[in-house]
Write a protein that holds these residues in place. Structure first.
Motif, PDB file in Angstrom:
ATOM      1  N   UNK A   1       0.889  -1.345  -0.026  1.00 61.88           N
ATOM      2  CA  UNK A   1      -0.077  -0.083   0.136  1.00 61.88           C
ATOM      3  C   UNK A   1       0.890   1.335   0.053  1.00 61.88           C
ATOM      4  N   UNK A   2       0.469   2.356  -0.864  1.00 64.09           N
ATOM      5  CA  UNK A   2       1.052   3.411  -0.607  1.00 64.09           C
ATOM      6  C   UNK A   2       0.330   4.489   0.149  1.00 64.09           C
ATOM      7  N   UNK A   3      -1.116   4.270   0.032  1.00 60.92           N
ATOM      8  CA  UNK A   3      -1.908   4.887   1.127  1.00 60.92           C
ATOM      9  C   UNK A   3      -3.124   3.845   1.792  1.00 60.92           C
ATOM     10  N   UNK A   4      -3.244   4.201   3.007  1.00 60.91           N
ATOM     11  CA  UNK A   4      -4.394   3.593   3.644  1.00 60.91           C
ATOM     12  C   UNK A   4      -5.593   4.529   4.008  1.00 60.91           C
ATOM     13  N   UNK A   5      -6.763   4.291   3.296  1.00 60.13           N
ATOM     14  CA  UNK A   5      -7.880   5.288   3.585  1.00 60.13           C
ATOM     15  C   UNK A   5      -8.827   4.701   4.550  1.00 60.13           C
ATOM     16  N   UNK A   6      -9.917   5.461   5.230  1.00 61.17           N
ATOM     17  CA  UNK A   6     -10.961   4.908   6.055  1.00 61.17           C
ATOM     18  C   UNK A   6     -12.024   6.142   6.081  1.00 61.17           C
ATOM     19  N   UNK A   7     -13.298   5.575   6.004  1.00 66.02           N
ATOM     20  CA  UNK A   7     -14.310   6.532   6.174  1.00 66.02           C
ATOM     21  C   UNK A   7     -15.116   6.285   7.378  1.00 66.02           C
ATOM     22  N   UNK A   8     -15.639   7.435   7.884  1.00 66.27           N
ATOM     23  CA  UNK A   8     -15.920   7.619   9.338  1.00 66.27           C
ATOM     24  C   UNK A   8     -17.242   8.378   9.592  1.00 66.27           C
ATOM     25  N   UNK A   9     -17.588   8.844  10.892  1.00 67.94           N
ATOM     26  CA  UNK A   9     -18.501   9.654  10.739  1.00 67.94           C
ATOM     27  C   UNK A   9     -18.109  10.632  12.029  1.00 67.94           C
ATOM     28  N   UNK A  10     -18.256  11.903  12.295  1.00 69.82           N
ATOM     29  CA  UNK A  10     -17.952  12.965  13.046  1.00 69.82           C
ATOM     30  C   UNK A  10     -18.472  12.519  14.673  1.00 69.82           C
ATOM     31  N   UNK A  11     -19.793  11.711  14.695  1.00 68.75           N
ATOM     32  CA  UNK A  11     -20.081  11.477  15.931  1.00 68.75           C
ATOM     33  C   UNK A  11     -19.548  10.400  16.549  1.00 68.75           C
ATOM     34  N   UNK A  12     -18.429   9.797  15.914  1.00 72.09           N
ATOM     35  CA  UNK A  12     -17.701   8.585  16.550  1.00 72.09           C
ATOM     36  C   UNK A  12     -16.425   9.294  17.083  1.00 72.09           C
ATOM     37  N   UNK A  13     -16.341  10.035  18.109  1.00 71.25           N
ATOM     38  CA  UNK A  13     -15.282  10.968  18.473  1.00 71.25           C
ATOM     39  C   UNK A  13     -14.078   9.791  18.992  1.00 71.25           C
ATOM     40  N   UNK A  14     -14.552   8.936  19.781  1.00 71.93           N
ATOM     41  CA  UNK A  14     -13.565   8.032  20.220  1.00 71.93           C
ATOM     42  C   UNK A  14     -12.888   7.150  19.107  1.00 71.93           C
ATOM     43  N   UNK A  15     -13.559   6.875  18.078  1.00 70.84           N
ATOM     44  CA  UNK A  15     -12.895   6.174  16.993  1.00 70.84           C
ATOM     45  C   UNK A  15     -12.070   7.261  16.132  1.00 70.84           C
ATOM     46  N   UNK A  16     -12.427   8.443  16.010  1.00 64.81           N
ATOM     47  CA  UNK A  16     -11.468   9.356  15.328  1.00 64.81           C
ATOM     48  C   UNK A  16     -10.368   9.733  16.055  1.00 64.81           C
TER      49      UNK A  16
END
Length: 153
Positions: free
Chosen positions: A109-124
């Motif tokens: 991998x050159x880059x690893x992406x993820x998608x999340x949600x702003x209400x999941x602050x602990x995950x962010x």
């Protein structure tokens, strides 16, 4: 004293991949058709495409999971990270994240992406601790996502 061990996918662990992820997605959002397909058929939708699924095990209990899928051009995506509610905040998510980053690097991998949600602050917070940086979000296929983060190798 037990410790958290990171183990690879095996078919007998599929129900944990499904139940851990359905629990958190249902708690905060609603399951989308692609979620159900990935969670109920991970061997076809993730592993057969060259992806990985790993688990966090504490004693004899499976407490967390995360997956990795190829997106093309050296980009991989970290998906379906979840830790059982009673084990959150105890380091399993960080260990899972570290290992999935290592696996992405091994796969070139050159880059690893993820998608999340702003209400999941602990995950962010966890993703930032792992070294992910927030980037502009393009229109994607995930209805619940309003945050995109990337890790550059």
């Amino acid at each position: 004293m037990s410790f958290i061990e990171i183990i690879p996918f095996s078919p007998d662990l599929q129900p944990y991949f499904e139940s851990i992820n359905k629990a958190w997605v249902s708690r905060y959002f609603s399951l989308e058709p692609f979620d159900i397909d990935q969670l109920e058929h991970p061997e076809e939708t993730i592993l057969a495409k060259g992806g990985e699924i790993i688990f966090a095990k504490y004693g004899e209990e499976i407490i967390g999971t995360v997956a990795l899928i190829p997106k093309g051009n050296g980009v991989w995506e970290m998906i379906k990270m979840g830790v059982s509610e009673s084990f959150q905040g105890k380091g399993a998510g960080f260990l899972l994240g570290q290992r999935i980053i290592e696996l992405a690097q091994i796969k070139g991998a050159k880059k690893l992406a993820l998608y999340s949600n702003s209400k999941l602050e602990a995950a962010l917070q966890l993703y930032r601790k792992l070294g992910f940086k927030q980037v502009s979000l393009e229109c994607g296929s995930y209805g619940r996502c309003d945050v995109k983060m990337e890790f550059d190798f």
